[in-house]
Design an enzyme around this catalytic site. Structure first.
Site, PDB file in Angstrom:
ATOM      1  N   GLU A  10     -10.139 -48.184   8.197  1.00 52.89           N
ATOM      2  CA  GLU A  10     -10.210 -47.094   9.168  1.00 52.89           C
ATOM      3  C   GLU A  10     -11.658 -46.715   9.461  1.00 52.89           C
ATOM      4  OE1 GLU A  10      -7.692 -46.050  10.909  1.00 52.89           O
ATOM      5  OE2 GLU A  10      -6.423 -47.454   9.802  1.00 52.89           O
ATOM      6  N   TRP A  13     -12.929 -49.161  11.953  1.00 53.88           N
ATOM      7  CA  TRP A  13     -12.461 -48.829  13.294  1.00 53.88           C
ATOM      8  C   TRP A  13     -13.281 -47.680  13.876  1.00 53.88           C
ATOM      9  CZ3 TRP A  13      -9.848 -51.252  16.821  1.00 53.88           C
ATOM     10  CH2 TRP A  13      -8.898 -52.215  16.465  1.00 53.88           C
ATOM     11  N   TRP A  42       0.524 -44.318  37.417  1.00 53.94           N
ATOM     12  CA  TRP A  42       1.249 -43.540  36.413  1.00 53.94           C
ATOM     13  C   TRP A  42       2.261 -42.606  37.074  1.00 53.94           C
ATOM     14  CZ3 TRP A  42       0.222 -45.298  31.683  1.00 53.94           C
ATOM     15  CH2 TRP A  42      -1.032 -45.878  31.438  1.00 53.94           C
ATOM     16  N   ASN A  77      -1.782 -41.374  10.949  1.00 55.72           N
ATOM     17  CA  ASN A  77      -2.301 -42.394  11.867  1.00 55.72           C
ATOM     18  C   ASN A  77      -1.205 -43.243  12.493  1.00 55.72           C
ATOM     19  OD1 ASN A  77      -4.584 -43.880  13.047  1.00 55.72           O
ATOM     20  ND2 ASN A  77      -3.863 -45.568  11.776  1.00 55.72           N
ATOM     21  N   TRP A  95      -2.820 -42.061  29.858  1.00 57.29           N
ATOM     22  CA  TRP A  95      -3.322 -41.885  28.497  1.00 57.29           C
ATOM     23  C   TRP A  95      -4.335 -40.754  28.401  1.00 57.29           C
ATOM     24  CZ3 TRP A  95      -8.579 -42.466  27.868  1.00 57.29           C
ATOM     25  CH2 TRP A  95      -9.268 -43.205  28.839  1.00 57.29           C
ATOM     26  N   TRP A 118      -6.523 -43.875  21.995  1.00 56.67           N
ATOM     27  CA  TRP A 118      -5.653 -43.758  23.163  1.00 56.67           C
ATOM     28  C   TRP A 118      -5.751 -44.971  24.071  1.00 56.67           C
ATOM     29  CZ3 TRP A 118      -1.579 -41.023  24.454  1.00 56.67           C
ATOM     30  CH2 TRP A 118      -1.263 -39.918  23.666  1.00 56.67           C
TER      31      TRP A 118
END
Length: 213
Positions: A10, A13, A42, A77, A95, A118
């Site tokens: 993590e 990331w 969207w 998460n 998003w 996202w």
């Protein structure tokens, strides 16, 4: 994988997303890392977005996650990925709406990670999941909350359902629902969308990505 390995992953990331926002600052200005994804039309249904925010989608793992966020300012998460995927690829809501909601409610909000997460969920980001990968909230729930403990914590009205049907209450029989004291549409909503139908519609809308890429 050990807990320490997961934690290290993590952190990697986090640093990766820091790198992305530094070298590609346009992602911080509501732009998709992959420009083609800004062509998606969207649906952005405000009523459905509000139900997502409140944890009233009819999918227990999604609703439990959103209620955890609203009550505690935190979300696990894995659940973040599930609720984000649901917003983008079931409800076809931009998003950026979800990104902004998380930014407002997360105690551990961090710009780069939030944006990167996202965009990963919507498939618009760097090294994101393929656009055709659409999480099934039921199977995700069965895999990561097999006993339904997380769901029962944040959706106590479902606590008497079996560990099999708690992931999809509408699939429970009338007798089980009655025994559990659950009336769908009163105590807990019916699903806001059908997974299979939503998946088909998402693939059609996302098809524009292939046309402009």
């Amino acid at each position: 994988r050990t807990h320490s390995e997961t934690f290290l992953n993590e952190l990697i990331w986090r640093d990766f997303y820091h790198m992305i926002t530094w070298h590609f600052p346009y992602v911080n200005h509501y732009k998709s890392f992959k420009p083609a994804y800004d062509k998606i039309n969207w649906r952005n249904n405000e009523t459905e977005f509000e139900k997502w925010c409140k944890g009233e989608t009819g999918y227990p793992i999604v609703d439990a996650g959103m209620r955890e966020l609203n009550e505690t300012g935190f979300m696990h998460n894995r659940v973040r990925m599930i609720v984000a995927s649901f917003l983008c690829k079931h409800l076809l809501i931009d998003w950026r709406w979800g990104e902004a909601y998380f930014a407002e409610h997360l105690n551990d909000f961090e710009l780069s990670s939030n944006n990167g997460g996202w965009q990963w969920a919507s498939s618009s980001g760097c090294d994101a999941q393929p656009y055709f990968r659409i999480f099934n909230p039921i199977t995700q729930s069965e895999k990561f909350d097999s006993e339904g403990k997380f769901i029962r914590r944040y959706l106590p009205q479902l606590e008497k359902l079996s560990k099999k049907t708690i992931h999809a209450p509408w699939q429970a029989g009338h007798i089980e629902l009655e025994t559990a004291g659950v009336v769908l549409g009163r105590d807990y909503p019916y699903p806001i969308v059908d997974h299979d139908e939503a998946r088909k519609k998402t693939l059609v809308r996302y098809n524009v990505v292939k046309k402009v890429a």
